[in-house]
Design a protein around this motif. Structure first.
Motif, PDB file in Angstrom:
ATOM      1  N   CYS A  27       0.971  -1.223   0.161  1.00 42.83           N
ATOM      2  CA  CYS A  27      -0.073   0.018   0.101  1.00 42.83           C
ATOM      3  C   CYS A  27       0.764   1.321   0.129  1.00 42.83           C
ATOM      4  CB  CYS A  27      -0.866   0.022   1.304  1.00 42.83           C
ATOM      5  SG  CYS A  27      -0.164   0.119   2.956  1.00 42.83           S
ATOM      6  N   SER A  28       0.247   2.532  -0.191  1.00 42.72           N
ATOM      7  CA  SER A  28       1.038   3.588  -0.187  1.00 42.72           C
ATOM      8  C   SER A  28       1.412   4.220   1.239  1.00 42.72           C
ATOM      9  CB  SER A  28       0.278   4.772  -0.735  1.00 42.72           C
ATOM     10  OG  SER A  28      -0.620   5.118   0.187  1.00 42.72           O
ATOM     11  N   LYS A  29       2.806   4.822   1.218  1.00 44.40           N
ATOM     12  CA  LYS A  29       3.402   5.265   2.488  1.00 44.40           C
ATOM     13  C   LYS A  29       2.196   6.272   2.983  1.00 44.40           C
ATOM     14  CE  LYS A  29       7.319   7.547   4.076  1.00 44.40           C
ATOM     15  NZ  LYS A  29       8.601   8.526   3.536  1.00 44.40           N
ATOM     16  N   GLY A  30       1.496   6.896   2.421  1.00 43.97           N
ATOM     17  CA  GLY A  30       0.485   7.902   3.001  1.00 43.97           C
ATOM     18  C   GLY A  30      -0.606   7.287   3.563  1.00 43.97           C
ATOM     19  N   MET A  31      -1.098   5.975   3.023  1.00 44.80           N
ATOM     20  CA  MET A  31      -1.870   5.299   3.803  1.00 44.80           C
ATOM     21  C   MET A  31      -1.604   4.781   5.040  1.00 44.80           C
ATOM     22  SD  MET A  31      -3.904   1.769   2.645  1.00 44.80           S
ATOM     23  CE  MET A  31      -4.888   0.832   3.559  1.00 44.80           C
ATOM     24  N   VAL A  32      -0.422   4.430   5.164  1.00 46.16           N
ATOM     25  CA  VAL A  32       0.151   4.094   6.750  1.00 46.16           C
ATOM     26  C   VAL A  32       0.255   5.116   7.628  1.00 46.16           C
ATOM     27  CG1 VAL A  32       2.292   2.980   7.731  1.00 46.16           C
ATOM     28  CG2 VAL A  32       1.446   1.957   5.462  1.00 46.16           C
ATOM     29  N   CYS A  33       0.847   6.292   6.806  1.00 43.78           N
ATOM     30  CA  CYS A  33       0.948   7.430   7.737  1.00 43.78           C
ATOM     31  C   CYS A  33      -0.490   7.819   8.435  1.00 43.78           C
ATOM     32  CB  CYS A  33       1.424   8.545   6.930  1.00 43.78           C
ATOM     33  SG  CYS A  33       1.773   9.957   8.039  1.00 43.78           S
ATOM     34  N   LYS A  34      -1.384   7.739   7.514  1.00 45.77           N
ATOM     35  CA  LYS A  34      -3.050   8.221   7.857  1.00 45.77           C
ATOM     36  C   LYS A  34      -3.493   7.219   9.003  1.00 45.77           C
ATOM     37  CE  LYS A  34      -7.488   8.601   6.244  1.00 45.77           C
ATOM     38  NZ  LYS A  34      -8.223   8.726   4.761  1.00 45.77           N
ATOM     39  N   TRP A  35      -3.204   5.966   8.824  1.00 44.32           N
ATOM     40  CA  TRP A  35      -4.119   4.855   9.745  1.00 44.32           C
ATOM     41  C   TRP A  35      -3.094   4.900  10.903  1.00 44.32           C
ATOM     42  CZ3 TRP A  35      -8.880   5.397   8.995  1.00 44.32           C
ATOM     43  CH2 TRP A  35      -9.465   5.293   7.786  1.00 44.32           C
ATOM     44  N   ARG A  36      -1.968   5.032  10.883  1.00 38.60           N
ATOM     45  CA  ARG A  36      -1.196   5.109  12.174  1.00 38.60           C
ATOM     46  C   ARG A  36      -1.472   6.178  13.185  1.00 38.60           C
ATOM     47  NH1 ARG A  36       4.721   3.740  13.778  1.00 38.60           N
ATOM     48  NH2 ARG A  36       5.143   2.936  11.644  1.00 38.60           N
ATOM     49  N   SER A  37      -1.417   7.503  12.570  1.00 35.84           N
ATOM     50  CA  SER A  37      -1.790   8.597  13.037  1.00 35.84           C
ATOM     51  C   SER A  37      -3.215   8.665  13.676  1.00 35.84           C
ATOM     52  CB  SER A  37      -1.587   9.804  12.468  1.00 35.84           C
ATOM     53  OG  SER A  37      -2.365  10.077  11.197  1.00 35.84           O
ATOM     54  N   ARG A  38      -4.338   8.118  12.665  1.00 33.50           N
ATOM     55  CA  ARG A  38      -5.737   8.020  13.264  1.00 33.50           C
ATOM     56  C   ARG A  38      -5.754   7.068  14.582  1.00 33.50           C
ATOM     57  NH1 ARG A  38      -9.982   8.470   8.881  1.00 33.50           N
ATOM     58  NH2 ARG A  38     -11.300   7.535  10.424  1.00 33.50           N
ATOM     59  N   PHE A  39      -5.057   5.937  14.568  1.00 36.57           N
ATOM     60  CA  PHE A  39      -5.292   4.980  15.516  1.00 36.57           C
ATOM     61  C   PHE A  39      -4.484   5.659  16.737  1.00 36.57           C
ATOM     62  CE2 PHE A  39      -3.333   1.519  18.004  1.00 36.57           C
ATOM     63  CZ  PHE A  39      -4.477   0.642  18.377  1.00 36.57           C
ATOM     64  N   LEU A  40      -3.481   6.216  16.690  1.00 32.31           N
ATOM     65  CA  LEU A  40      -2.955   6.899  17.858  1.00 32.31           C
ATOM     66  C   LEU A  40      -3.501   7.901  18.511  1.00 32.31           C
ATOM     67  CD1 LEU A  40       0.884   7.340  16.637  1.00 32.31           C
ATOM     68  CD2 LEU A  40       0.018   5.810  18.311  1.00 32.31           C
ATOM     69  N   GLN A  41      -4.537   8.572  17.698  1.00 32.44           N
ATOM     70  CA  GLN A  41      -5.267   9.892  18.137  1.00 32.44           C
ATOM     71  C   GLN A  41      -6.807   9.125  18.887  1.00 32.44           C
ATOM     72  OE1 GLN A  41      -6.309  12.305  14.925  1.00 32.44           O
ATOM     73  NE2 GLN A  41      -4.358  13.171  15.009  1.00 32.44           N
ATOM     74  N   ALA A  42      -7.184   8.116  18.140  1.00 36.93           N
ATOM     75  CA  ALA A  42      -8.517   7.637  18.506  1.00 36.93           C
ATOM     76  C   ALA A  42      -8.947   6.297  18.882  1.00 36.93           C
ATOM     77  CB  ALA A  42      -9.631   8.090  17.766  1.00 36.93           C
ATOM     78  N   ARG A  43      -7.625   5.557  18.958  1.00 38.74           N
ATOM     79  CA  ARG A  43      -7.552   4.042  19.014  1.00 38.74           C
ATOM     80  C   ARG A  43      -8.498   3.338  18.103  1.00 38.74           C
ATOM     81  NH1 ARG A  43      -3.084   3.767  21.156  1.00 38.74           N
ATOM     82  NH2 ARG A  43      -3.308   1.486  21.835  1.00 38.74           N
ATOM     83  N   LEU A  44      -9.224   2.391  18.350  1.00 34.72           N
ATOM     84  CA  LEU A  44      -9.811   1.515  17.545  1.00 34.72           C
ATOM     85  C   LEU A  44     -10.891   2.367  16.805  1.00 34.72           C
ATOM     86  CD1 LEU A  44     -10.393  -2.126  19.472  1.00 34.72           C
ATOM     87  CD2 LEU A  44      -8.940  -1.329  17.311  1.00 34.72           C
ATOM     88  N   GLU A  45     -11.509   3.165  17.510  1.00 32.33           N
ATOM     89  CA  GLU A  45     -12.587   4.227  16.961  1.00 32.33           C
ATOM     90  C   GLU A  45     -12.080   4.922  15.855  1.00 32.33           C
ATOM     91  OE1 GLU A  45     -15.910   3.848  17.410  1.00 32.33           O
ATOM     92  OE2 GLU A  45     -15.077   2.397  18.917  1.00 32.33           O
ATOM     93  N   LEU A  47     -10.087   3.753  13.427  1.00 39.41           N
ATOM     94  CA  LEU A  47     -10.081   2.910  12.090  1.00 39.41           C
ATOM     95  C   LEU A  47     -11.418   2.801  11.411  1.00 39.41           C
ATOM     96  CD1 LEU A  47      -7.994  -0.032  13.563  1.00 39.41           C
ATOM     97  CD2 LEU A  47      -7.254   1.959  12.417  1.00 39.41           C
ATOM     98  N   TYR A  48     -12.559   3.237  12.048  1.00 37.32           N
ATOM     99  CA  TYR A  48     -13.661   3.315  11.286  1.00 37.32           C
ATOM    100  C   TYR A  48     -13.755   4.715  10.419  1.00 37.32           C
ATOM    101  CZ  TYR A  48     -15.233  -0.256  14.501  1.00 37.32           C
ATOM    102  OH  TYR A  48     -15.325  -1.438  15.005  1.00 37.32           O
ATOM    103  N   ASP A  49     -14.572   4.387   9.376  1.00 37.33           N
ATOM    104  CA  ASP A  49     -14.867   5.742   8.225  1.00 37.33           C
ATOM    105  C   ASP A  49     -15.615   6.878   8.983  1.00 37.33           C
ATOM    106  OD1 ASP A  49     -13.938   4.488   6.105  1.00 37.33           O
ATOM    107  OD2 ASP A  49     -15.711   3.345   5.627  1.00 37.33           O
ATOM    108  N   GLU A  50     -15.081   7.913   8.618  1.00 39.47           N
ATOM    109  CA  GLU A  50     -15.773   9.142   9.138  1.00 39.47           C
ATOM    110  C   GLU A  50     -17.036   9.574   8.475  1.00 39.47           C
ATOM    111  OE1 GLU A  50     -12.671  12.110   8.777  1.00 39.47           O
ATOM    112  OE2 GLU A  50     -11.849  11.549  10.599  1.00 39.47           O
ATOM    113  N   PRO A  51     -17.972  10.201   8.993  1.00 40.01           N
ATOM    114  CA  PRO A  51     -19.103  10.375   8.144  1.00 40.01           C
ATOM    115  C   PRO A  51     -18.990  11.105   6.857  1.00 40.01           C
ATOM    116  CG  PRO A  51     -19.187  11.107  10.498  1.00 40.01           C
ATOM    117  CD  PRO A  51     -18.082  10.692  10.144  1.00 40.01           C
ATOM    118  N   ARG A  52     -19.460  10.862   5.926  1.00 38.91           N
ATOM    119  CA  ARG A  52     -19.447  11.433   4.654  1.00 38.91           C
ATOM    120  C   ARG A  52     -20.168  12.769   4.579  1.00 38.91           C
ATOM    121  NH1 ARG A  52     -16.048   7.998   1.172  1.00 38.91           N
ATOM    122  NH2 ARG A  52     -16.141   6.087   2.232  1.00 38.91           N
TER     123      ARG A  52
END
Length: 142
Positions: A27-45, A47-52
């Motif tokens: 996958c892309s480096k950007g994808m890894v960066c995005k999901w790593r930081s989102r996990f660090l900020q909100a834990r398991l929550e 990883l879920y999609d944000e409201p569209r």
């Protein structure tokens, strides 16, 4: 998608850097960066999609169910099947709403025969019941 995000986080937990995780999971480096930081900020929550963006749905599942049931189990007086205008008047919904519901169940015509959508209803019912029964966290173990 949730399972892929979880794999990214688990690979990061092994101590790998973003580039190594991206290469390992293809996958892309950007994808890894995005999901790593989102996990660090909100834990398991995180990883879920944000409201569209966009307008919220104005028609409920119960209203959709009512239209489908009325289409399948009744006919207007003196007719062989419902028209979009007739059913819209009977249900209090717009004719476009009725048309969209019929279209979602595979019957885009304005003369929707119950036999045409009966098979789609069965399939949608099976899918819906499986989605409601599946635990949300099951995707994390996939």
């Amino acid at each position: 998608m949730l399972a892929r995000r979880a794999r990214v986080v688990l690979a990061c937990a092994e101590g790998l850097d973003n580039q190594a995780v991206a290469k390992k999971l293809r996958c892309s480096k950007g994808m890894v960066c995005k999901w790593r930081s989102r996990f660090l900020q909100a834990r398991l929550e995180g990883l879920y999609d944000e409201p569209r963006p966009g307008a919220l749905r104005k028609i409920s599942d119960d209203q959709v169910e009512r239209v489908v049931i009325q289409t399948l189990e009744s006919t207007p007086r003196g007719e062989t099947h419902w028209s979009t205008r007739g059913l819209a008047k009977a249900t209090g919904l717009s004719r476009m709403t009725v048309s969209r519901i019929w279209h979602a169940f595979g019957c885009p015509s304005s003369k929707c025969h119950p036999a045409k959508i009966r098979q789609r209803i069965i399939l949608w019912g099976r899918i819906y019941s499986r989605l409601k029964a599946a635990p949300v966290n099951a995707a994390l173990t996939a």
